[in-house]
Design an enzyme around this catalytic site. Structure first.
Site, PDB file in Angstrom:
ATOM      1  N   SER A  46     -12.158  -6.284   9.534  1.00 28.27           N
ATOM      2  CA  SER A  46     -11.564  -5.681   8.354  1.00 28.27           C
ATOM      3  C   SER A  46     -12.662  -5.258   7.392  1.00 28.27           C
ATOM      4  CB  SER A  46     -10.652  -6.704   7.675  1.00 28.27           C
ATOM      5  OG  SER A  46     -10.339  -6.295   6.367  1.00 28.27           O
ATOM      6  N   CYS A  67       0.833  -1.210   0.000  1.00 32.12           N
ATOM      7  CA  CYS A  67       0.000   0.000   0.000  1.00 32.12           C
ATOM      8  C   CYS A  67       0.865   1.256   0.000  1.00 32.12           C
ATOM      9  CB  CYS A  67      -0.916   0.035   1.222  1.00 32.12           C
ATOM     10  SG  CYS A  67      -1.698  -1.522   1.643  1.00 32.12           S
ATOM     11  N   CYS A  85      -3.113   3.162   3.200  1.00 37.30           N
ATOM     12  CA  CYS A  85      -3.504   1.981   3.948  1.00 37.30           C
ATOM     13  C   CYS A  85      -4.579   2.368   4.961  1.00 37.30           C
ATOM     14  CB  CYS A  85      -2.285   1.361   4.631  1.00 37.30           C
ATOM     15  SG  CYS A  85      -2.520  -0.366   5.170  1.00 37.30           S
TER      16      CYS A  85
END
Length: 568
Positions: free
Chosen positions: A472, A51, A124
């Site tokens: 997540s 990322c 990120c």
């Protein structure tokens, strides 16, 4: 420009600060450079994750844009923690904590050096809201730029991404695929640098940056490896300099309550990450606004799901880019009456004015609000006697919205992970993981490793998973997170026992999570709950646990609404 006194003049004006000019000369600046507005180019570039890998390269292009716009850029890398590399072990405790470290770093370097503006680049899950929080806190002219997502890989003629590998772990443990296939999946699922390709936390917050006006419209969905990102970074630098020269718009001109409502609507319309329900209140907090989990939930409940994006749908960030980017979704919402078009963008124009240049929905990746995938957004905020302060469930792509079953309690993520690996649970169970909240973890770990295993084992909707920790953005299944109050502060989740019956109803008009216990029984259990000694953590975790607030208010660590005066 020579007649204007910039904030940065504080550090080099006068005889007593002659040494400061010496340091600026040592940076390669001449007198003209020193007299210009000084801009911090704050990024999280480095080799801590794919990322972040290309962020410094993009920062260099942004510096060129700032220089062309008659500014003097100062590159400043800050810390970043990769969710992808810290998942499913103790390192995840530092993920959410890093958001605060980054916001504090933006403030510290900007205020210490008296910079006149900020250009921030992130890529990120936590570094993006962290940088934006710092911008809002400092409230100097600022622009945010997302580093872009990775391209998908290809396997057996289909696009694949990192979540396919996560879920294949569960299938491997279940004996459905062999380890050779799993190893091959790891090789192909993330073929380029960039953030995870689905509508997980990074891409969700990237779109949020556009909806809030902190990022140029159309910037977020350009893939990380595309050459267009170079010119985009230079243009962002030039646009920032226009804002700096006019001292408008400032971040708090952009991050208003209507803009936060617009951002929540975009999250709903895309089936975005549940982490947005944590980050939006935190961003509001920096602006001195109260925008809670409940406020986000109200928007989620009235906004249709119109973007067919993974993990609940079919498409990835690259596909959104190819149909016109995030503005296509914003324009569809505006045309349907779900956005406030009077909020301002980084250019100084209103959102409605800027959206005129973008196309309408393509009908496949993005639908119109008249033909939505679902009449309600992709995330639901639940309340009930198990979560008086609220809890969050991603409903995009779910086949069922109700579940009732017996509780199986685990005191930590590690305890649960061992049980799931051994399939030591039954269909119908409500798996509860507690002591993982912001304070109790500490750090509010996300449970992607566990949810992916359960889904890979074929039980993604056969069981429910409930936690005071997080999930997540890539999580799917009946996974309820952010349960508040958390166990560590006496929340009801800490009173559950194996066999208690928990009922979840995420359907429209209900949105509840309850345990079938009387108020009297909960009171008795609270009085019988043993007092546990808090362990001495030391270091950053100890400091974080001592000040962090509850999840429904954003898990923030200071009083909010900082006012920065020049004499501070």
């Amino acid at each position: 420009m020579g007649e204007r006194r910039w904030r940065s003049a504080t550090i080099y004006e006068g005889v007593t600060r002659t040494t400061t000019r010496a340091f600026l000369h040592a940076l390669g600046q001449d007198d003209d450079d020193i007299a210009r507005p000084h801009i911090g180019v704050i990024h999280t570039g480095g080799e801590m994750s794919p990322c972040n890998l290309l962020l410094r390269e993009q920062a260099l292009h942004a510096k060129t844009g700032i220089s062309v716009g008659r500014g003097t850029p100062h590159e400043c890398p800050v810390v970043s923690v990769s969710d992808g590399l810290s998942v499913a072990h103790s390192g995840m405790r530092f993920s959410l904590l890093s958001r605060e470290l980054i916001a504090d770093s933006v403030e510290a370097t900007t205020r210490a050096h008296q910079w006149d503006g900020i250009l921030g680049l992130g890529g990120c899950d936590k570094n993006m809201p962290g940088i934006m929080m710092g911008m809002i806190r400092c409230n100097v002219p600022s622009a945010f730029l997302y580093g872009g997502s990775a391209l998908p890989g290809r396997s057996e003629g289909h696009d694949v991404n990192i979540v396919d590998t996560y879920e294949m772990i569960g299938r491997t443990l279940a004996g459905e695929v062999d380890e050779k296939q799993l190893v091959e999946s790891a090789r192909v699922s993330v073929p380029t640098p960039g953030a995870c390709a689905g509508q997980y936390t990074a891409n969700t917050m990237a779109m949020v940056s556009e909806a809030l006006g902190l990022a140029p419209l159309g910037s977020s969905m350009v893939p990380a490896v595309y050459s267009a990102r170079a010119s985009l970074a230079r243009r962002t630098g030039r646009v920032l300099m226009m804002a700096a020269l006019n001292d408008r718009p400032l971040p708090r001109d952009l991050v208003t309550r209507p803009a936060l409502t617009n951002a929540a609507a975009l999250v709903a319309a895309t089936g975005g990450s549940t982490n947005a329900v944590l980050h939006l209140p935190a961003l509001a907090h920096e602006a001195g606004l109260r925008f809670t989990m409940e406020d986000v939930g109200d928007v989620l409940a009235r906004t249709p799901l119109i973007a067919d994006l993974k993990p609940g749908g079919r498409f990835l960030a690259r596909d959104v880019f190819e149909v016109g980017g995030a503005p296509v979704i914003l324009k569809a919402l505006l045309d349907g009456g779900y956005l406030d078009g009077t909020t301002y963008t980084l250019s100084g124009a209103t959102l409605a004015e800027e959206l005129q240049q973008f196309p309408g929905p393509d009908g496949l990746v993005v639908r119109s609000t008249a033909e939505p995938i679902s009449p309600e957004g992709g995330i639901a905020v639940l309340k009930g006697n198990l979560a008086p302060d609220g809890a969050v469930l991603k409903v995009a792509g779910l086949g069922k919205l109700k579940h009732r079953g017996p509780v199986k309690v685990f005191e930590s993520e590690e305890d649960c992970l061992r049980a799931v690996r051994d399939s030591a649970y039954s269909p119908g169970d409500v798996i509860v993981i507690r002591n993982e909240g912001p304070k109790g973890g500490p750090g509010m770990r996300e449970m992607l490793g566990i949810t992916a295993l359960i889904y890979g084992q074929g039980n993604g909707e056969a069981v429910a998973l409930v936690t005071d920790g997080r999930f997540s953005g890539a999580t799917r299944g009946l996974c309820v997170g952010h349960v508040g109050p958390e166990a560590a502060v006496g929340g009801p989740i800490g009173l559950l026992r194996d066999g208690d019956i928990v009922s979840i109803d995420a359907s429209a008009g209900s949105r509840t999570i309850t345990v079938e216990l009387s108020p009297e029984e909960l009171t008795v259990r609270r009085s019988q709950r043993p007092v546990t000694d808090s362990c001495e953590l030391g270091g950053a975790l100890e400091k974080y646990a001592s000040v962090v607030g509850p999840a429904h208010l954003g898990a923030v660590t200071h009083s909010g609404g900082v006012v920065w005066r020049r004499d501070q």
